[in-house]
Design a protein around this motif. Structure first.
Motif, PDB file in Angstrom:
ATOM      1  N   PHE A 219      40.417  34.473  35.212  1.00 43.91           N
ATOM      2  CA  PHE A 219      39.517  33.189  35.954  1.00 43.91           C
ATOM      3  C   PHE A 219      38.652  34.020  37.173  1.00 43.91           C
ATOM      4  O   PHE A 219      37.319  33.754  36.944  1.00 43.91           O
ATOM      5  CB  PHE A 219      40.568  32.309  36.555  1.00 43.91           C
ATOM      6  N   ALA A 220      39.126  35.134  37.647  1.00 43.92           N
ATOM      7  CA  ALA A 220      38.249  35.619  38.752  1.00 43.92           C
ATOM      8  C   ALA A 220      37.147  36.398  38.222  1.00 43.92           C
ATOM      9  O   ALA A 220      35.851  36.261  38.751  1.00 43.92           O
ATOM     10  CB  ALA A 220      39.056  36.347  39.720  1.00 43.92           C
ATOM     11  N   LEU A 221      37.358  37.078  37.041  1.00 43.70           N
ATOM     12  CA  LEU A 221      36.584  38.037  36.716  1.00 43.70           C
ATOM     13  C   LEU A 221      35.177  37.132  36.090  1.00 43.70           C
ATOM     14  O   LEU A 221      34.089  37.609  35.986  1.00 43.70           O
ATOM     15  CB  LEU A 221      36.770  38.652  35.574  1.00 43.70           C
ATOM     16  N   GLU A 222      35.430  35.802  35.559  1.00 45.22           N
ATOM     17  CA  GLU A 222      34.443  34.893  35.067  1.00 45.22           C
ATOM     18  C   GLU A 222      33.436  34.715  36.168  1.00 45.22           C
ATOM     19  O   GLU A 222      32.183  34.623  35.811  1.00 45.22           O
ATOM     20  CB  GLU A 222      35.065  33.681  34.504  1.00 45.22           C
ATOM     21  N   LYS A 223      33.657  34.712  37.382  1.00 44.81           N
ATOM     22  CA  LYS A 223      32.904  34.604  38.406  1.00 44.81           C
ATOM     23  C   LYS A 223      31.958  35.511  38.870  1.00 44.81           C
ATOM     24  O   LYS A 223      31.256  35.635  39.675  1.00 44.81           O
ATOM     25  CB  LYS A 223      33.862  34.207  39.772  1.00 44.81           C
ATOM     26  N   MET A 224      32.526  36.796  38.281  1.00 43.33           N
ATOM     27  CA  MET A 224      31.654  38.089  38.854  1.00 43.33           C
ATOM     28  C   MET A 224      30.784  38.627  37.845  1.00 43.33           C
ATOM     29  O   MET A 224      30.843  38.638  36.649  1.00 43.33           O
ATOM     30  CB  MET A 224      32.976  39.286  38.727  1.00 43.33           C
ATOM     31  N   MET A 225      29.873  39.051  38.521  1.00 43.64           N
ATOM     32  CA  MET A 225      28.827  39.767  37.755  1.00 43.64           C
ATOM     33  C   MET A 225      29.016  41.196  37.120  1.00 43.64           C
ATOM     34  O   MET A 225      28.835  41.488  36.108  1.00 43.64           O
ATOM     35  CB  MET A 225      27.211  39.732  38.417  1.00 43.64           C
ATOM     36  N   ILE A 226      30.007  41.882  38.020  1.00 44.94           N
ATOM     37  CA  ILE A 226      30.309  43.134  37.605  1.00 44.94           C
ATOM     38  C   ILE A 226      31.624  42.902  37.273  1.00 44.94           C
ATOM     39  O   ILE A 226      32.554  42.565  38.178  1.00 44.94           O
ATOM     40  CB  ILE A 226      30.133  44.191  38.966  1.00 44.94           C
ATOM     41  N   LYS A 227      32.072  43.398  36.174  1.00 46.93           N
ATOM     42  CA  LYS A 227      33.280  42.635  35.361  1.00 46.93           C
ATOM     43  C   LYS A 227      34.472  43.761  35.800  1.00 46.93           C
ATOM     44  O   LYS A 227      35.284  44.436  34.792  1.00 46.93           O
ATOM     45  CB  LYS A 227      33.254  42.548  34.017  1.00 46.93           C
ATOM     46  N   ARG A 228      34.855  43.792  37.110  1.00 46.01           N
ATOM     47  CA  ARG A 228      36.141  44.530  37.433  1.00 46.01           C
ATOM     48  C   ARG A 228      36.507  44.109  38.781  1.00 46.01           C
ATOM     49  O   ARG A 228      35.680  43.512  39.642  1.00 46.01           O
ATOM     50  CB  ARG A 228      35.749  46.080  37.694  1.00 46.01           C
ATOM     51  N   ILE A 229      37.784  44.248  39.267  1.00 45.12           N
ATOM     52  CA  ILE A 229      38.377  43.912  40.434  1.00 45.12           C
ATOM     53  C   ILE A 229      37.835  45.069  41.463  1.00 45.12           C
ATOM     54  O   ILE A 229      37.855  46.179  41.087  1.00 45.12           O
ATOM     55  CB  ILE A 229      39.953  44.052  40.384  1.00 45.12           C
ATOM     56  N   GLY A 230      37.562  44.547  42.773  1.00 46.80           N
ATOM     57  CA  GLY A 230      37.122  45.653  43.698  1.00 46.80           C
ATOM     58  C   GLY A 230      38.454  46.453  44.165  1.00 46.80           C
ATOM     59  O   GLY A 230      39.517  46.244  43.881  1.00 46.80           O
ATOM     60  N   GLN A 231      37.901  47.785  44.669  1.00 49.94           N
ATOM     61  CA  GLN A 231      38.879  48.586  45.017  1.00 49.94           C
ATOM     62  C   GLN A 231      38.524  48.730  46.579  1.00 49.94           C
ATOM     63  O   GLN A 231      37.638  48.635  47.232  1.00 49.94           O
ATOM     64  CB  GLN A 231      38.805  49.799  44.457  1.00 49.94           C
ATOM     65  N   PRO A 232      39.863  49.122  47.518  1.00 55.33           N
ATOM     66  CA  PRO A 232      39.587  49.337  48.766  1.00 55.33           C
ATOM     67  C   PRO A 232      38.289  50.240  49.266  1.00 55.33           C
ATOM     68  O   PRO A 232      37.529  50.321  50.170  1.00 55.33           O
ATOM     69  CB  PRO A 232      40.697  49.945  49.126  1.00 55.33           C
ATOM     70  N   GLU A 233      37.989  51.422  48.234  1.00 46.75           N
ATOM     71  CA  GLU A 233      37.024  52.236  48.560  1.00 46.75           C
ATOM     72  C   GLU A 233      35.507  51.484  48.477  1.00 46.75           C
ATOM     73  O   GLU A 233      34.660  52.061  49.229  1.00 46.75           O
ATOM     74  CB  GLU A 233      37.126  53.373  47.609  1.00 46.75           C
ATOM     75  N   ASP A 234      35.546  50.557  47.859  1.00 42.07           N
ATOM     76  CA  ASP A 234      34.256  49.817  47.785  1.00 42.07           C
ATOM     77  C   ASP A 234      33.727  49.175  48.989  1.00 42.07           C
ATOM     78  O   ASP A 234      32.773  48.994  49.660  1.00 42.07           O
ATOM     79  CB  ASP A 234      34.405  48.623  46.697  1.00 42.07           C
ATOM     80  N   ILE A 235      34.897  48.773  49.736  1.00 44.80           N
ATOM     81  CA  ILE A 235      34.745  48.353  51.197  1.00 44.80           C
ATOM     82  C   ILE A 235      34.742  49.653  52.116  1.00 44.80           C
ATOM     83  O   ILE A 235      33.662  49.399  53.167  1.00 44.80           O
ATOM     84  CB  ILE A 235      36.146  47.380  51.485  1.00 44.80           C
TER      85      ILE A 235
END
Length: 264
Positions: A219-235
Motif C-alpha cells: 500500500f505504501a509503495l503505491e504512493k511512492m514514485m521511487i518504488k522502494r522503502i527509504g533507508q536511514p542513509e537517505d535521511i
C-alpha cells in the motif's frame, strides 16, 4: 548495502564535510538518529549522542571508536537535558550542529484517542525538540555558523489515507512551524534551521509495523514514485548536507525525503 550494513570506516566516501564540527544528535540509539550520528562521525564531526537507550548509544560509541560520545538521559527531563548540553557546550565552547531526531508518538483515530495519548505525543514530538534546542541555544550562538535540523514528516504535509496519525500530524506540523520561527530568531546569530520530512524509512519500529500488517508495504509503495522503502542513509545524507557549509544559504526550508509520495 544499507547504511546500517556499511562499515563505519567506509561511510565518509573520502569526504570530511563536517570536519571539526561539534554535533548533538538525539534519538541516536536506533533508526534515523543512529544513522545520522554514524554519518556525522564518519564525516569528521565530534558527535554527542543523547538517548534514553543507554545500550544503543553505548554500542554506537564503541563502534565509532569514540568519535561518538554517549549521553544516556531522558530527553523529557528538563534538568538532565540542560545539564548534559551545558556540559557539552562548556567543554567545546560551542555547538555547531543540533539534530533533535528523538520522537515518541501514539497513533490512533480521533474517536479512540485519549487525551493522555494526545498529550504524550505532543510532549514526545514538540517538547522533546524545544528542551534540547532551548538548552543548546547559547552554544549554537557561540558557533557563529550553526545548523539545526529538525524532523517534520510527510504527515505534516498531507493526510495519509489509512493512517491514524491525528496527534502525529499535529506534532510534526508544529515542529515545522517552530523551525521556521527558529530560522528567523537564529539568523542574526549565524544559526540556520531547517526540517526534513521523511517518508517511510526502514527502522526497527517501521519493520515491526510492516511485519504485523502484511499489506502495508505494498500500500505504501503505491504512493511512492521511487518504488522502494527509504533507508536511514537517505535521511543522513540530507542532514549532512544541511549541516555543512554547502547549505550556508538555506534556512527556514523543508526537505521532503519521501520518494515523491507527497508530490502527487
Amino acid at each position: 548495502m544499507t547504511l546500517a550494513e556499511t562499515p563505519f570506516s567506509d561511510l565518509a566516501r573520502g569526504q570530511q564535510r563536517l570536519a571539526g564540527r561539534v554535533a548533538v544528535v538525539t534519538g541516536a540509539g536506533a533508526g534515523i538518529g543512529r544513522g545520522i550520528a554514524r554519518m556525522f562521525a564518519a564525516q569528521g564531526a565530534t558527535v554527542h549522542a543523547l538517548d534514553i537507550d543507554a545500550a544503543g548509544i553505548g554500542a554506537l560509541a564503541e563502534e565509532t571508536g569514540g568519535a561518538v560520545r554517549a549521553w544516556p538521559i531522558d530527553l523529557l527531563d528538563e534538568a538532565a537535558v540542560q545539564q548534559a548540553i551545558t556540559t557539552i557546550g562548556s567543554e567545546a565552547g560551542r555547538i555547531d550542529a543540533l539534530v533533535p531526531a528523538a520522537a515518541m508518538a501514539v497513533f490512533n483515530w480521533i474517536d479512540t484517542m485519549t487525551y493522555a495519548q494526545w498529550q504524550h505525543t505532543l510532549r514526545g514530538e514538540l517538547d522533546i525538540v524545544f528542551l534540547c534546542t532551548h538548552a543548546a541555544w547559547p552554544w549554537l550562538k557561540a558557533s557563529g555558523r550553526a545548523a539545526i535540523v529538525n524532523f517534520a514528516s510527510a504527515n505534516a504535509h498531507v493526510a495519509l489515507n489509512g493512517s491514524p496519525a491525528l496527534a502525529h500530524c499535529a506534532g510534526k506540523g508544529g515542529v515545522m512551524a517552530m523551525t521556521r520561527q527558529l530560522a528567523m530568531e537564529g539568523a542574526p546569530h549565524g544559526i540556520r534551521a531547517n526540517t526534513i520530512s521523511p517518508g517511510l524509512i526502514l527502522t526497527q519500529q517501521t519493520a515491526r509495523h510492516m511485519a504485523s500488517d502484511p499489506g502495508f508495504e505494498a500500500f505504501a509503495l503505491e504512493k511512492m514514485m521511487i518504488k522502494r522503502i527509504g533507508q536511514p542513509e537517505d535521511i543522513a545524507w540530507t542532514a549532512t548536507f544541511l549541516c555543512s557549509d554547502e547549505a550556508g544559504y538555506i534556512t527556514g526550508a523543508d526537505f521532503r525525503v519521501d520518494a515523491g509520495s507527497t508530490a502527487w
